[in-house]
Design a protein around this motif. Structure first.
Motif, PDB file in Angstrom:
ATOM      1  N   ILE A  57       7.605   4.137   2.204  1.00  0.00           N
ATOM      2  CA  ILE A  57       8.729   4.339   1.285  1.00  0.00           C
ATOM      3  C   ILE A  57      10.019   4.529   2.074  1.00  0.00           C
ATOM      4  CG2 ILE A  57       9.700   5.964  -0.387  1.00  0.00           C
ATOM      5  CD1 ILE A  57       6.893   6.358  -1.505  1.00  0.00           C
ATOM      6  N   ILE A  58       9.948   5.296   3.172  1.00  0.00           N
ATOM      7  CA  ILE A  58      11.143   5.520   3.988  1.00  0.00           C
ATOM      8  C   ILE A  58      11.602   4.217   4.634  1.00  0.00           C
ATOM      9  CG2 ILE A  58      11.990   6.667   6.068  1.00  0.00           C
ATOM     10  CD1 ILE A  58      10.138   9.023   5.331  1.00  0.00           C
ATOM     11  N   GLU A  59      10.656   3.430   5.171  1.00  0.00           N
ATOM     12  CA  GLU A  59      11.004   2.219   5.902  1.00  0.00           C
ATOM     13  C   GLU A  59      11.524   1.113   4.993  1.00  0.00           C
ATOM     14  OE1 GLU A  59       7.542   1.121   8.077  1.00  0.00           O
ATOM     15  OE2 GLU A  59       7.436   3.033   9.162  1.00  0.00           O
ATOM     16  N   THR A  60      10.962   1.010   3.788  1.00  0.00           N
ATOM     17  CA  THR A  60      11.309  -0.114   2.904  1.00  0.00           C
ATOM     18  C   THR A  60      12.322   0.244   1.833  1.00  0.00           C
ATOM     19  OG1 THR A  60       9.496   0.358   1.346  1.00  0.00           O
ATOM     20  CG2 THR A  60       8.990  -1.057   3.249  1.00  0.00           C
ATOM     21  N   GLY A  61      12.429   1.528   1.500  1.00  0.00           N
ATOM     22  CA  GLY A  61      13.293   1.913   0.394  1.00  0.00           C
ATOM     23  C   GLY A  61      12.670   1.667  -0.966  1.00  0.00           C
ATOM     24  N   VAL A  62      11.427   1.191  -0.998  1.00  0.00           N
ATOM     25  CA  VAL A  62      10.719   0.944  -2.264  1.00  0.00           C
ATOM     26  C   VAL A  62      10.161   2.269  -2.763  1.00  0.00           C
ATOM     27  CG1 VAL A  62       8.791  -0.249  -3.364  1.00  0.00           C
ATOM     28  CG2 VAL A  62      10.145  -1.407  -1.606  1.00  0.00           C
ATOM     29  N   GLY A  63      10.524   2.651  -3.977  1.00  0.00           N
ATOM     30  CA  GLY A  63      10.163   3.966  -4.481  1.00  0.00           C
ATOM     31  C   GLY A  63       8.806   4.065  -5.140  1.00  0.00           C
ATOM     32  N   ARG A  64       8.179   2.922  -5.499  1.00  0.00           N
ATOM     33  CA  ARG A  64       6.855   2.940  -6.139  1.00  0.00           C
ATOM     34  C   ARG A  64       5.961   1.951  -5.388  1.00  0.00           C
ATOM     35  NH1 ARG A  64       6.492   1.836 -12.006  1.00  0.00           N
ATOM     36  NH2 ARG A  64       5.133   3.631 -12.222  1.00  0.00           N
ATOM     37  N   ILE A  65       4.867   2.437  -4.870  1.00  0.00           N
ATOM     38  CA  ILE A  65       3.966   1.615  -4.067  1.00  0.00           C
ATOM     39  C   ILE A  65       2.688   1.343  -4.857  1.00  0.00           C
ATOM     40  CG2 ILE A  65       2.690   1.450  -1.899  1.00  0.00           C
ATOM     41  CD1 ILE A  65       5.716   1.472  -1.571  1.00  0.00           C
ATOM     42  N   PRO A  66       2.360   0.053  -5.099  1.00  0.00           N
ATOM     43  CA  PRO A  66       1.105  -0.271  -5.793  1.00  0.00           C
ATOM     44  C   PRO A  66      -0.104   0.079  -4.919  1.00  0.00           C
ATOM     45  CG  PRO A  66       2.611  -2.156  -5.749  1.00  0.00           C
ATOM     46  CD  PRO A  66       3.146  -1.158  -4.797  1.00  0.00           C
ATOM     47  N   ILE A  67      -1.124   0.588  -5.546  1.00  0.00           N
ATOM     48  CA  ILE A  67      -2.379   0.891  -4.863  1.00  0.00           C
ATOM     49  C   ILE A  67      -3.395  -0.153  -5.311  1.00  0.00           C
ATOM     50  CG2 ILE A  67      -4.094   2.652  -4.357  1.00  0.00           C
ATOM     51  CD1 ILE A  67      -1.200   3.355  -3.568  1.00  0.00           C
ATOM     52  N   VAL A  68      -4.000  -0.822  -4.350  1.00  0.00           N
ATOM     53  CA  VAL A  68      -4.890  -1.948  -4.672  1.00  0.00           C
ATOM     54  C   VAL A  68      -6.269  -1.714  -4.074  1.00  0.00           C
ATOM     55  CG1 VAL A  68      -2.938  -3.555  -4.753  1.00  0.00           C
ATOM     56  CG2 VAL A  68      -4.179  -3.242  -2.606  1.00  0.00           C
ATOM     57  N   ASP A  69      -7.274  -2.427  -4.622  1.00  0.00           N
ATOM     58  CA  ASP A  69      -8.612  -2.368  -4.044  1.00  0.00           C
ATOM     59  C   ASP A  69      -8.764  -3.474  -3.007  1.00  0.00           C
ATOM     60  OD1 ASP A  69      -8.933  -4.734  -5.475  1.00  0.00           O
ATOM     61  OD2 ASP A  69     -10.156  -3.827  -7.043  1.00  0.00           O
ATOM     62  N   THR A  70      -9.970  -3.648  -2.503  1.00  0.00           N
ATOM     63  CA  THR A  70     -10.175  -4.624  -1.434  1.00  0.00           C
ATOM     64  C   THR A  70      -9.939  -6.060  -1.905  1.00  0.00           C
ATOM     65  OG1 THR A  70     -12.546  -4.593  -1.957  1.00  0.00           O
ATOM     66  CG2 THR A  70     -11.769  -3.155  -0.162  1.00  0.00           C
ATOM     67  N   ALA A  71     -10.037  -6.303  -3.212  1.00  0.00           N
ATOM     68  CA  ALA A  71      -9.753  -7.639  -3.753  1.00  0.00           C
ATOM     69  C   ALA A  71      -8.280  -7.790  -4.116  1.00  0.00           C
ATOM     70  CB  ALA A  71     -10.624  -7.907  -4.984  1.00  0.00           C
ATOM     71  N   HIS A  72      -7.492  -6.816  -3.774  1.00  0.00           N
ATOM     72  CA  HIS A  72      -6.050  -6.802  -4.023  1.00  0.00           C
ATOM     73  C   HIS A  72      -5.710  -6.668  -5.506  1.00  0.00           C
ATOM     74  CE1 HIS A  72      -2.253  -6.833  -2.060  1.00  0.00           C
ATOM     75  NE2 HIS A  72      -1.781  -7.859  -2.719  1.00  0.00           N
ATOM     76  N   ARG A  73      -6.658  -6.111  -6.286  1.00  0.00           N
ATOM     77  CA  ARG A  73      -6.383  -5.824  -7.693  1.00  0.00           C
ATOM     78  C   ARG A  73      -5.707  -4.461  -7.789  1.00  0.00           C
ATOM     79  NH1 ARG A  73     -11.732  -8.053  -8.166  1.00  0.00           N
ATOM     80  NH2 ARG A  73     -12.538  -5.939  -7.908  1.00  0.00           N
ATOM     81  N   VAL A  74      -4.708  -4.366  -8.666  1.00  0.00           N
ATOM     82  CA  VAL A  74      -3.957  -3.120  -8.810  1.00  0.00           C
ATOM     83  C   VAL A  74      -4.811  -2.075  -9.517  1.00  0.00           C
ATOM     84  CG1 VAL A  74      -1.933  -2.027  -9.839  1.00  0.00           C
ATOM     85  CG2 VAL A  74      -1.736  -4.307  -8.830  1.00  0.00           C
TER      86      VAL A  74
END
Length: 587
Positions: A540-557
């Motif tokens: 969040i600090i490095e990108t400035g993006v305030g909401r980070i999606p959490i995904v599984d190993t198949a990249h599903r949110v």
């Protein structure tokens, strides 16, 4: 979409520690640093002996010399002033970082200076300390050697491409190596590094410090001598009452430590009010040192012989009282003047004198109680209870006295932290506007994982949604500022926000374009449920993006983690510290 975005975390096994193979590199470098620290300690001791012989006996020699044996007469009042004038000039025209007792300067360099010490400090600190102590300054060599050993480690580290944290490790390794060489207390030196200097407990720093200390300890018999520095045959009284009596003595010396620390900085404030340049302050302070020398010469110099005599119980009461009161006065004035010298030896003398006096009314040898007093006052003044307890036992070779030294150190520590906000080491730094917290706690963000804080099953926008529909969605009062965009299988394509909707309008993006097409070239940071929250905070600090999606190993949110969610961890940690209840239900 680029699924290998720079801020998308890879799966990695989690462990108890963050060590990697660079720890072994630092351990190898610590061999050199430990040798340098030992040689630095030997050099300082020889320089002090040389200065003592020059000032008090007029001879060019680095052999042992005691100020109490000098034939100078009333010149005892002048010699400390001459030495302090030299130190003032060295500080004014050399480096003002040589002023003080060394440990606060080392701490400040570690926390605020990226652990970079200069060659000038490495050369001038031991020279100034030798002149100060050799001319009668009531200090020890341990503070200067900690600064000098730290400078050796820092300078060696700066020859290589290392991080500030790695430089810190080698700086502290050099400081601990120097202390080991002086006193022959490897375990206490390691604990001092942990309790006072490292501000962390990690294998990356612990292992190299141990290596440097052991290397220095191996050099010590060749350079300085083997065995305990103050070996004593004092007998230890038997019985459980000894622990209680040691705790009571710890209470006394804990109060003494707090009083000394507060008085020191009041004296320093008085010097700051003088209408003369600080270069002259050490000489002014040395006037009082000279007067103290006229009262009793035992108060001058490092006082190592006096420490030995206290532990042997061989000093008459008059000398013990002089060490307790006159030594305290001249030490506080001299140190408050900003001259160069250490605090540990004077503290040992003051705590030992207190313990020795108490020992006259308690069963057992007075020397044993002097050792207990030394443990307590070191703990209370430096806020290093385990260091104080083990240091006194190692210093004298009386490891069987550890239960009593621990009792005294713990009580002195408790008294000190309750009645004084800062230690004698951190008050100087605090007066420069910098806050030091000497408590180690687990960062709740490193302890918790994303899956524990995330909002599960978050609202998402389909990748097939058009730009026009998405813009309308945000214009009609969307609940969140941004949403994950997913494909038909729920895999993450990117994030769409109100800012994006405005940008699309300004840039004239075709309103019929789908979000999947619009976001196809955007790299979106994401994380896994197992990812430590501290790593997500870094993203969040490095990108400035305030909401980070959490995904599984198949990249599903599977969730979303926001700044607000991370703050909940802090709130939960504070709740655990402050909320009090009874008979809570176990889980």
């Amino acid at each position: 979409m680029n699924l290998h975005a720079p801020h998308r975390l890879r799966h990695r096994p989690l462990g108890d520690h963050s060590a990697d193979w660079r720890m072994l590199l630092l351990a190898a470098m610590a061999i050199v640093v430990g040798s340098g620290g030992a040689l630095g300690a030997w050099t300082i001791l020889k320089l002090i002996a040389l200065a003592t012989n020059l000032f008090w006996f007029g001879r060019l020699s680095a052999g042992p010399a005691l100020i109490t044996d000098s034939p100078v007469g009333y010149a005892v009042a002048v010699i400390p002033v001459i030495g302090s004038l030299i130190v003032g000039v060295m500080a004014r025209y050399g480096s003002d970082k040589i002023r003080g007792h060394g440990i606060p300067e080392a701490i400040e360099t570690i926390l605020f200076g990226e652990s970079r010490l200069s060659l000038k400090v490495a050369l001038l600190k031991p020279l100034s300390a030798a002149v100060s102590i050799g001319s009668g300054g009531p200090f020890g060599a341990e503070g200067p050697i900690i600064m000098t050993g730290g400078a050796i480690g820092s300078l060696f580290a700066q020859c290589f491409q290392l991080s500030a944290a790695e430089r810190k490790t080698l700086l502290v390794a050099g400081a601990a190596a120097g202390m080991t060489a002086i006193f022959g207390t490897p375990l206490a030196a390691i604990l001092l590094a942990i309790e006072v200097l490292l501000f962390e407990w990690k294998p990356r720093s612990f292992v190299p410090v141990v290596v440097a200390v052991l290397v220095s300890f191996a050099w010590r018999p060749l350079l300085i001598g083997a065995g305990p520095m103050f070996a004593t045959a004092s007998g230890q009284p038997a019985g459980l009452w000894v622990i209680a009596a040691a705790g009571a003595l710890g209470l006394v010396v804990g109060l003494e430590a707090a009083l000394l620390s507060g008085t020191l900085y009041r004296v320093e404030d008085l010097f700051h009010r003088l209408p003369v340049h600080w270069m002259w302050w050490p000489a002014i302070g040395a006037i009082f040192v000279g007067i103290g020398g006229l009262v009793d010469r035992h108060v001058l110099g490092s006082g190592y012989a006096s420490i030995q005599a206290l532990l042997d119980g061989s000093l008459v009461t008059r000398v013990v009282l002089a060490l307790l009161f006159v030594k305290a006065i001249v030490w506080l004035i001299a140190l408050g003047s900003g001259t160069s010298g250490g605090i540990l030896a004077p503290l040992l003398i003051l705590g030992g004198a207190t313990g020795c006096l108490v020992g006259h009314v308690l069963p057992g040898d007075a020397g044993f109680w002097a050792m207990i007093g030394m443990a307590g006052i070191m703990s209370g003044a430096m806020r290093a209870p385990m260091t104080g307890a083990l240091f006194s036992a190692e210093l004298t070779g009386h490891l069987d006295g550890l239960p009593a030294t621990i009792a005294a150190a713990a009580i002195a520590y408790a008294v000190s932290v309750l009645i004084a906000r800062r230690s004698i080491l951190t008050e100087k730094i605090a007066r420069r506007g910098r806050h030091i917290l000497q408590e180690y706690t687990v960062d709740p963000l490193e302890f918790l994982q994303a899956g524990q804080l995330m909002t599960p099953h978050p609202d998402a926008l389909p990748g097939s949604m058009t730009v026009a529909a998405a813009s309308d969605h945000f214009a009609e009062g969307a609940k969140h500022r941004s949403y994950p965009v997913v494909d038909a299988e729920g895999r993450l394509l990117g994030m769409a926000s109100r800012t994006d909707a405005l940008r699309w309008q300004v840039e004239g993006v075709d309103s019929r374009t789908s979000l999947a097409e619009t976001l196809s070239d955007v790299s979106q940071p994401s994380a896994y449920p197992e990812t430590p929250c501290g790593e997500i905070a870094d993203i969040i600090i490095e990108t400035g993006v305030g909401r980070i999606p959490i995904v599984d190993t198949a990249h599903r949110v599977v969730g979303i983690l926001s700044r607000q969610d991370l703050l909940k961890a802090r709130s939960a940690h504070r709740h655990a510290e402050t909320a009090r209840s009874r008979f809570t239900k176990a889980t």
